[in-house]
Write a protein that holds these residues in place. Sequence first.
Motif, PDB file in Angstrom:
ATOM      1  N   ALA A 416      43.084  50.539  37.628  1.00  0.00           N
ATOM      2  CA  ALA A 416      41.610  50.464  36.942  1.00  0.00           C
ATOM      3  C   ALA A 416      41.603  49.346  36.337  1.00  0.00           C
ATOM      4  O   ALA A 416      40.277  48.798  36.195  1.00  0.00           O
ATOM      5  CB  ALA A 416      41.819  51.935  36.372  1.00  0.00           C
ATOM      6  N   LEU A 417      42.706  48.839  35.577  1.00  0.00           N
ATOM      7  CA  LEU A 417      42.431  47.797  34.891  1.00  0.00           C
ATOM      8  C   LEU A 417      42.076  46.400  35.592  1.00  0.00           C
ATOM      9  O   LEU A 417      41.448  45.460  35.168  1.00  0.00           O
ATOM     10  CB  LEU A 417      43.850  47.540  34.034  1.00  0.00           C
ATOM     11  CG  LEU A 417      43.844  47.957  32.718  1.00  0.00           C
ATOM     12  CD1 LEU A 417      45.239  47.749  32.207  1.00  0.00           C
ATOM     13  CD2 LEU A 417      42.969  47.638  31.747  1.00  0.00           C
ATOM     14  N   PRO A 429      40.759  52.249  25.354  1.00  0.00           N
ATOM     15  CA  PRO A 429      41.796  52.428  26.257  1.00  0.00           C
ATOM     16  C   PRO A 429      43.264  51.658  26.054  1.00  0.00           C
ATOM     17  O   PRO A 429      44.315  52.174  26.290  1.00  0.00           O
ATOM     18  CB  PRO A 429      41.135  52.158  27.659  1.00  0.00           C
ATOM     19  CG  PRO A 429      39.917  52.182  27.274  1.00  0.00           C
ATOM     20  CD  PRO A 429      39.528  51.891  25.797  1.00  0.00           C
ATOM     21  N   LEU A 430      43.047  50.416  25.648  1.00  0.00           N
ATOM     22  CA  LEU A 430      44.213  49.319  25.567  1.00  0.00           C
ATOM     23  C   LEU A 430      45.157  50.063  24.401  1.00  0.00           C
ATOM     24  O   LEU A 430      46.443  50.071  24.542  1.00  0.00           O
ATOM     25  CB  LEU A 430      43.706  48.250  25.299  1.00  0.00           C
ATOM     26  CG  LEU A 430      43.122  47.255  26.186  1.00  0.00           C
ATOM     27  CD1 LEU A 430      43.019  45.737  25.931  1.00  0.00           C
ATOM     28  CD2 LEU A 430      44.483  47.427  27.463  1.00  0.00           C
ATOM     29  N   HIS A 449      45.957  41.282  30.276  1.00  0.00           N
ATOM     30  CA  HIS A 449      44.834  42.126  29.901  1.00  0.00           C
ATOM     31  C   HIS A 449      44.830  42.025  28.046  1.00  0.00           C
ATOM     32  O   HIS A 449      43.697  41.863  27.383  1.00  0.00           O
ATOM     33  CB  HIS A 449      44.642  43.717  30.119  1.00  0.00           C
ATOM     34  CG  HIS A 449      44.768  43.635  31.538  1.00  0.00           C
ATOM     35  ND1 HIS A 449      43.780  43.431  32.377  1.00  0.00           N
ATOM     36  CD2 HIS A 449      45.846  44.109  32.414  1.00  0.00           C
ATOM     37  CE1 HIS A 449      44.204  43.657  33.715  1.00  0.00           C
ATOM     38  NE2 HIS A 449      45.395  43.870  33.617  1.00  0.00           N
ATOM     39  N   LEU A 450      46.031  41.949  27.470  1.00  0.00           N
ATOM     40  CA  LEU A 450      46.369  42.062  26.293  1.00  0.00           C
ATOM     41  C   LEU A 450      46.026  40.593  25.860  1.00  0.00           C
ATOM     42  O   LEU A 450      45.262  40.621  24.556  1.00  0.00           O
ATOM     43  CB  LEU A 450      47.639  42.367  25.856  1.00  0.00           C
ATOM     44  CG  LEU A 450      47.852  43.874  25.660  1.00  0.00           C
ATOM     45  CD1 LEU A 450      49.258  44.190  25.319  1.00  0.00           C
ATOM     46  CD2 LEU A 450      46.974  44.644  24.581  1.00  0.00           C
ATOM     47  N   ASP A 451      46.252  39.636  26.379  1.00  0.00           N
ATOM     48  CA  ASP A 451      46.001  38.240  26.189  1.00  0.00           C
ATOM     49  C   ASP A 451      44.235  38.006  25.968  1.00  0.00           C
ATOM     50  O   ASP A 451      43.792  37.422  24.990  1.00  0.00           O
ATOM     51  CB  ASP A 451      46.428  37.208  27.092  1.00  0.00           C
ATOM     52  CG  ASP A 451      47.851  37.012  26.942  1.00  0.00           C
ATOM     53  OD1 ASP A 451      48.765  37.490  26.055  1.00  0.00           O
ATOM     54  OD2 ASP A 451      48.585  36.504  27.737  1.00  0.00           O
ATOM     55  N   ASP A 452      43.782  38.658  26.968  1.00  0.00           N
ATOM     56  CA  ASP A 452      42.314  38.579  27.108  1.00  0.00           C
ATOM     57  C   ASP A 452      41.505  39.298  25.703  1.00  0.00           C
ATOM     58  O   ASP A 452      40.747  38.809  25.058  1.00  0.00           O
ATOM     59  CB  ASP A 452      41.492  39.398  28.014  1.00  0.00           C
ATOM     60  CG  ASP A 452      41.857  38.188  29.378  1.00  0.00           C
ATOM     61  OD1 ASP A 452      42.098  37.149  29.251  1.00  0.00           O
ATOM     62  OD2 ASP A 452      41.642  38.934  30.443  1.00  0.00           O
ATOM     63  N   SER A 473      49.289  49.832  17.855  1.00  0.00           N
ATOM     64  CA  SER A 473      49.910  50.127  18.997  1.00  0.00           C
ATOM     65  C   SER A 473      51.116  49.480  19.503  1.00  0.00           C
ATOM     66  O   SER A 473      51.962  49.475  20.005  1.00  0.00           O
ATOM     67  CB  SER A 473      48.651  50.419  20.227  1.00  0.00           C
ATOM     68  OG  SER A 473      47.843  51.561  19.837  1.00  0.00           O
ATOM     69  N   ALA A 474      50.483  48.153  18.990  1.00  0.00           N
ATOM     70  CA  ALA A 474      51.602  46.871  19.464  1.00  0.00           C
ATOM     71  C   ALA A 474      52.970  47.093  18.644  1.00  0.00           C
ATOM     72  O   ALA A 474      54.063  46.809  19.002  1.00  0.00           O
ATOM     73  CB  ALA A 474      50.896  45.526  19.307  1.00  0.00           C
TER      74      ALA A 474
END
Length: 720
Positions: A416-417, A429-430, A449-452, A473-474
């Motif tokens: 989905a990502l 969601p992340l 995706h995390l970089d974005d 979360s990280a």
Amino acid sequence: MVGFLDAGVRPAAANHVPELDAATHEVVLALCIGFSIPGLLPPLLHNDGVPAEQLMARARTAGLVQADGRPSEELRAALLKDAEVYQVRRLQRALVDLYCEESLPLGRLARQLATDGFADERLAGVLESEGAALLSADPGSALELLELAVAAGADASRTAPQRAEAALSVGDLDTASRILEGYFAHHSPEARKSLPDLPRALRVSCALWAHRGMMSRAADVQRWAATLRPPEIEPLGALALLAAGDAAGARRLLELGGHAPSPSLQEAADTLLMEGALLSLDANPAGTLPTLIRASDTLDAAGRVSPSPELPAGFAANVALLAGSPQTALSLLQAALASGQGGQGMRPRLCLLGGWAAMLLDQSAAARSFITEAARTGVRLGPRDELLLASLEVGLARRAGEASALVRTWQKAREALLHVSVDLLTVLPLTELVIAAARLRDAEALTPHLDDAWKLLTNLGGPPLWSVPLHWSAVQAALLLERPDDLAPHAAALASRTGTYPLAATFATAGKAWVSVLAEHFDTDAVEAAARGLAAAGFSWEGARLAGHASARAAERRDMTRLLSCARDLRPARDRTARPDVRPEPRPEPRQGGPDLPADARPHRDVPARPAVGSARTVVSPPRAVPGSGPHRTGGPALSGREREIAQLVLLGRTYREISEEIFISPRTVEHHIARIRRRFGASSRSDLLARLRLSLEPAGGSTAPGPAGESPNGRRLIP
């Protein structure tokens, strides 16, 4: 009879009807088209002076006309198909002329004739007007009427923005996209600036890109709109720029639009939504949620459906969930669902956000009920909502300790990502996917995706409301992966915001407590304070989990008892949905990062949770299921509620320690309960006890446990 008998079609009572003459046939055809006798008499060409009433009597005698003076639907369809087109069109045109002469409303007749393929500008005008009037109240009917208007001769370009809006409002993204593609693609770039109803088309296009999960494209639509003279600017257009990471551009757009205050509830709701969105970027976003709640309440009162990159209720729910106010989010979403905010097309998204709120409230059955309700709408999810659903399923699987379900849902979320670009509404969601990826040792899949996400948040100035939950979360992901280098920058980011954003201080304290617990060198007072702080901030599941894991590592019994009591206090109303007994596919365990990582880091045998069935249009939390409830085989001694709960977990493959962490009792107490259950059943061995438990507790026809008797799928002993 011309045409009708030749086609081999006869009414039920007309097996012996003689061949009809042309005049009688013409009368029956006129009745099929909409004339009435007596009443609206048709212009007949073949009656040779015979009155229409007499011809009507012949038709009635032949069984071609029902008691209401109309032919049956089957006869009507056959006659219209078999008749000469010119004759049908002549009568249809004559009927419209007669209606207009008598000043009769054309509404129902226009729908019928347009459906029959008759084109007339008078019909087109009526259908277009009726469709436009229904656009905000009943977009499904509006779309049907507007499509009929085009079929009747209305200008396709003029009606395209309204048709696209109606399609989007009922959740049909593909139809809306095709309509707008035809609207824009057939004109040159310069000619597009003078297209009919352009402001509506731009609003729909912006919302459409947002629903597809490409907010950057929605922002581009608004940037292009700003180049028009005069510029076509709306508050919700600026929302697309903000969500795409361009806060400065959003503010410039609002200044360029220069909107004056309006008495319209819709416009007031849009303005409040944009004000709340801008407040969410402040260092102290305390005023954000109240403003967004007022925006949602205002739109609920308006009762209109209008295209938007996000609804006030949706944006407010994102803010509330990230800020630790799931109960507020749930109440807000229930009100929005009850009022029909956003229409049928947005109902699934509101339901999924409601499921997220229920998940954070530790109500998995209610979360499943929301998911069921989203599916019952019949609306096909867009890419953005597919990601939200997949992430919600990941969260439910992770909290239930269901390893194979987590693997399965994670794969769906990864896919989905790929269909969306990262924007502000992707942060929620992340926050869940970051932890799941770490648990499954697949963190690299999230890297781009995390970089974005970090780039977008940096462009927005690192607003704590959006960035702090992702940092937390990280931190948890780094703990699971045992990567101190990854942990340090996120811990520092939390620490730097403790003075201005209380939630950052709560997370920073909890992070330190987790580090000390995993090192098995912790202060009980500090851990309990951190756990209760998480619960007070709206994260009771995480607080209970911290206290529960600390209790299993406490050196002193009094500390263990105290922390277990704390964990139980923080989760007093957990619901446990009964799980179906299935044979999961064995999977290898992920590599362990340490001897006693949190339960989220260790694989558990997975049995997917049975979705709770919610009634249509019902969005309240369902009653909690009782462990072991439902149809069971008879036989075996009666067990207490706690014994039945432990027996169910044993059959699901849980070890002593896993059971203790899940229901917050000590491993020793679990052992005592299992010994007592064995004595009750008179079991002579491990395999004998498991067999007796299956017979006593499983639903009829159920099956369980692949692996050797007394072992979980990974080979660990369950019963001594």
